[in-house]
Write a protein that holds these residues in place. Structure first.
Motif, short mmCIF file in Angstrom:
data_model
loop_
_atom_site.label_atom_id
_atom_site.label_comp_id
_atom_site.label_asym_id
_atom_site.label_seq_id
_atom_site.Cartn_x
_atom_site.Cartn_y
_atom_site.Cartn_z
N THR A 1 0.91 -1.15 -0.04
CA THR A 1 -0.08 -0.16 -0.08
C THR A 1 0.89 1.09 -0.05
N PRO A 2 0.73 1.96 -1.16
CA PRO A 2 1.50 3.17 -1.05
C PRO A 2 1.35 4.09 0.11
N GLN A 3 2.31 4.73 0.78
CA GLN A 3 2.47 5.71 1.64
C GLN A 3 2.70 7.17 1.34
N ALA A 4 1.91 8.12 1.64
CA ALA A 4 2.36 9.41 1.26
C ALA A 4 3.47 9.91 2.18
N ASN A 5 4.50 10.67 1.47
CA ASN A 5 5.70 11.01 2.12
C ASN A 5 6.11 12.32 1.39
N PRO A 6 5.25 13.48 1.25
CA PRO A 6 5.55 14.78 0.22
C PRO A 6 6.92 15.06 0.56
N GLN A 7 7.27 15.19 2.06
CA GLN A 7 8.42 15.86 2.27
C GLN A 7 9.66 15.36 1.57
N VAL A 8 9.78 14.12 1.78
CA VAL A 8 10.85 13.09 1.01
C VAL A 8 10.72 13.17 -0.48
N GLY A 9 9.58 13.35 -0.89
CA GLY A 9 9.33 13.52 -2.50
C GLY A 9 9.98 14.87 -2.82
N ALA A 10 9.79 15.64 -2.14
CA ALA A 10 10.13 17.09 -2.36
C ALA A 10 11.62 17.16 -2.58
N ALA A 11 12.27 16.55 -1.46
CA ALA A 11 13.77 16.46 -1.58
C ALA A 11 14.44 15.54 -2.53
N VAL A 12 13.83 14.36 -2.83
CA VAL A 12 14.04 13.66 -4.22
C VAL A 12 13.95 14.50 -5.53
N LYS A 13 12.91 15.14 -5.65
CA LYS A 13 12.72 16.23 -6.75
C LYS A 13 13.95 16.95 -6.90
N ALA A 14 14.05 17.78 -5.78
CA ALA A 14 15.18 18.77 -5.55
C ALA A 14 16.38 18.47 -5.89
N ALA A 15 16.97 17.17 -5.46
CA ALA A 15 18.17 16.66 -5.78
C ALA A 15 18.42 16.41 -7.34
N ASP A 16 17.19 15.84 -7.93
CA ASP A 16 17.09 15.36 -9.14
C ASP A 16 17.22 16.56 -9.95
N ARG A 17 16.60 17.80 -9.65
CA ARG A 17 16.65 19.05 -10.64
C ARG A 17 18.09 19.77 -10.40
N ALA A 18 18.64 19.44 -9.40
CA ALA A 18 20.03 20.01 -9.26
C ALA A 18 21.00 19.37 -9.77
N HIS A 19 20.98 17.98 -9.76
CA HIS A 19 22.33 17.41 -10.23
C HIS A 19 22.01 16.21 -11.48
N VAL A 20 20.92 15.85 -11.57
CA VAL A 20 20.61 14.66 -12.56
C VAL A 20 20.47 15.42 -13.91
N PHE A 21 21.21 14.95 -14.99
CA PHE A 21 21.08 15.19 -16.27
C PHE A 21 20.27 14.27 -17.01
N HIS A 22 19.16 14.70 -17.65
CA HIS A 22 18.23 13.42 -18.31
C HIS A 22 18.40 13.19 -19.59
N SER A 23 18.27 12.15 -20.07
CA SER A 23 18.48 11.92 -21.52
C SER A 23 17.44 12.33 -22.37
N TRP A 24 17.65 12.57 -23.64
CA TRP A 24 16.49 13.08 -24.58
C TRP A 24 15.65 14.16 -24.27
N SER A 25 16.39 14.95 -23.50
CA SER A 25 15.51 16.18 -22.70
C SER A 25 16.13 17.48 -22.60
N ALA A 26 15.37 18.56 -23.02
CA ALA A 26 15.74 19.87 -22.44
C ALA A 26 15.75 20.14 -21.21
N GLN A 27 16.71 20.21 -20.47
CA GLN A 27 16.57 20.10 -19.00
C GLN A 27 15.88 21.02 -18.18
N GLU A 28 15.62 22.20 -18.57
CA GLU A 28 14.71 22.90 -17.73
C GLU A 28 13.13 22.90 -18.09
#
Length: 451
Positions: free
Chosen positions: A2-29
């Motif tokens: 059963t999925p458990q909501a944890n939006p604070q962790v999700g926000a941290a994961v998203k922030a780290a991704d946006r700061a450091h991960v370079f995604h394939s086939w994409s205009a990063q911004e």
């Protein structure tokens, strides 16, 4: 689970991704990746607790779904026994994976060269063909995708090639059959097949057969649109290759390991290539793995002559242990048979019924758990829903359709004017019907852009 909501962790994961991960086939911004908290079976979920039915199988590789306990256990056991070892040694997991794959490949494709994925499998297949024949050129089709490495992307026939195409890769392109958008003015599958083969032989003749090392085709093209070749086409290509001494390479990276309701799509057509590439479904993508299955004639070329190529992680023990477990799970649980049965009894009739009701669906095509809906503005003219290689505002109708699917809890696989229906091969009938109902709702958004 059963999925458990944890939006604070999700926000941290998203922030780290946006700061450091370079995604394939994409205009990063311009991208907004979903932060994924977990996955199991045919579903995954985000940190808000929203669950999605995955009709994309990751990138068409989770053929047995996410987190299968037997494959997870096999990886854990292998890690505890022998985490890694150099490819020049004989390792149990590697040997067993090769044996199980060779048991299922068609004909005499009994030698397995392991790679880290599908693109480098294509790279090595082309290298083997060139060395075996002593010829430089490769013939490849438009409407194809063979990988993102330098040689593989230059073999590719869709727009992802354009930015890297230097025109020096030794690749000559031709049109493969696709009756819905025929380049040969054909009206039947028989005409399309005959005219496509004539076109291919003409291309061979004018390029010079003695200069051509290989013809490479996806057995069933994947991201380009899941165009099932007409009866007789692949057999005809095989005959042309035999006639002119050309190596026939089938790319089964996406179509292999149950996706088409057979172990390999080649089984549907009774054709045996000289080389066959695989990846993705071989271990459901749990650890990166790909390879080339090699015929006896080409293997003999390198019996006393070194093959000049290799990879540090070729046949990595963790990846091979995952492959052994995946193949055994597929055999024990009837996963290939499930893909065939549900494809025929559930997926196909439901998609054809959707096509009858939705003006945006121009064509339905596929087999097993490998389907595509061609989306159009007008069924009569077959005008695509968005222009070829559309971006930005021109691609808005497809973006709206994708957003509608996700709002329904369905994660689609979309490429250009097509939505692919490629769920895990072990999906249940109830899950398949759930996804098809969500797709029905999302298509209503695409219908708004038809005329």
């Amino acid at each position: 689970m059963t999925p458990q909501a944890n939006p604070q962790v999700g926000a941290a994961v998203k922030a780290a991704d946006r700061a450091h991960v370079f995604h394939s086939w994409s205009a990063q911004e311009l991208i907004d990746p979903l932060a994924v908290a977990g996955a199991e079976g045919s579903y995954f979920w985000d940190y808000d607790g929203k669950r999605y039915l995955d009709f994309s199988s990751g990138l068409v590789y989770t053929n047995i779904g996410y987190q299968h306990p037997k494959v997870v256990a096999a990886i854990q056991e292998q890690a505890a026994t022998l985490t890694t070892f150099a490819p020049a040694f004989a390792i149990e997991a590697r040997s067993e994976a090769a044996r199980l794959i060779a048991e299922r490949t068609p004909g005499d494709l009994d030698k397995i060269f392991f790679t880290n994925g599908g693109a480098d499998a294509v790279e090595h297949a082309v290298r083997m063909a060139r060395l075996h024949t002593g010829r430089p050129k490769v013939l490849a089709a438009y409407r194809s995708y063979h990988g993102g490495t330098q040689q593989a992307v230059n073999i590719t026939g869709d727009p992802r090639r354009w930015a890297s195409d230097t025109g020096t890769a030794g690749v000559v392109r031709f049109w493969a059959p696709f009756l819905y958008r025929s380049r040969f003015h054909a009206e039947t599958e028989e005409q399309e097949c005959a005219r496509a083969l004539e076109h291919l032989e003409t291309t061979i003749t004018f390029e010079g057969p003695s200069t051509i090392a290989a013809i490479i085709l996806e057995t069933v093209p994947g991201t380009a649109g899941i165009m099932i070749p007409p009866p007789g086409y692949l057999a005809g290509v095989r005959e042309l290759c035999d006639k002119y001494g050309i190596v026939f390479v089938l790319d089964e990276v996406m179509a292999g390991f149950g996706r088409t309701g057979t172990w390999f799509a080649a089984d549907l057509f009774g054709v045996v290539p000289d080389l066959m590439t695989f990846a993705k479904g071989v271990n459901s993508g749990y650890v990166p793995l790909g390879g080339v299955a090699i015929s006896s004639a080409i293997a003999e070329t390198f019996a006393k002559r070194p093959y000049p190529g290799g990879l540090t992680y070729s046949g990595h023990p963790l990846a091979c242990a995952a492959a052994v477990a995946t193949i055994n799970v597929m055999a024990e649980e009837g996963v290939v048979e499930n893909a065939a049965t549900l494809g025929t009894s559930v997926i196909e009739p439901a998609l054809r019924e959707l096509a009858e009701r939705h003006p945006s669906v121009g064509e339905v095509r596929g087999v097993g758990m490998f389907w595509a809906l061609e989306l159009v503005k007008n069924k009569e003219t077959r005008e695509p829903l968005v222009p070829y290689n559309a971006a930005g505002e021109a691609n808005a109708p497809m973006l709206a359709f994708g957003a509608a699917a996700k709002a329904q809890g369905l994660w689609p696989f979309i490429n250009m004017n097509r939505t692919h229906v490629v769920p895990p091969c072990n999906i249940t009938e109830a899950e398949a019907k759930e996804g098809l109902a969500a797709l029905d709702t999302a298509l209503s958004v695409a219908d708004e852009h038809t005329s």
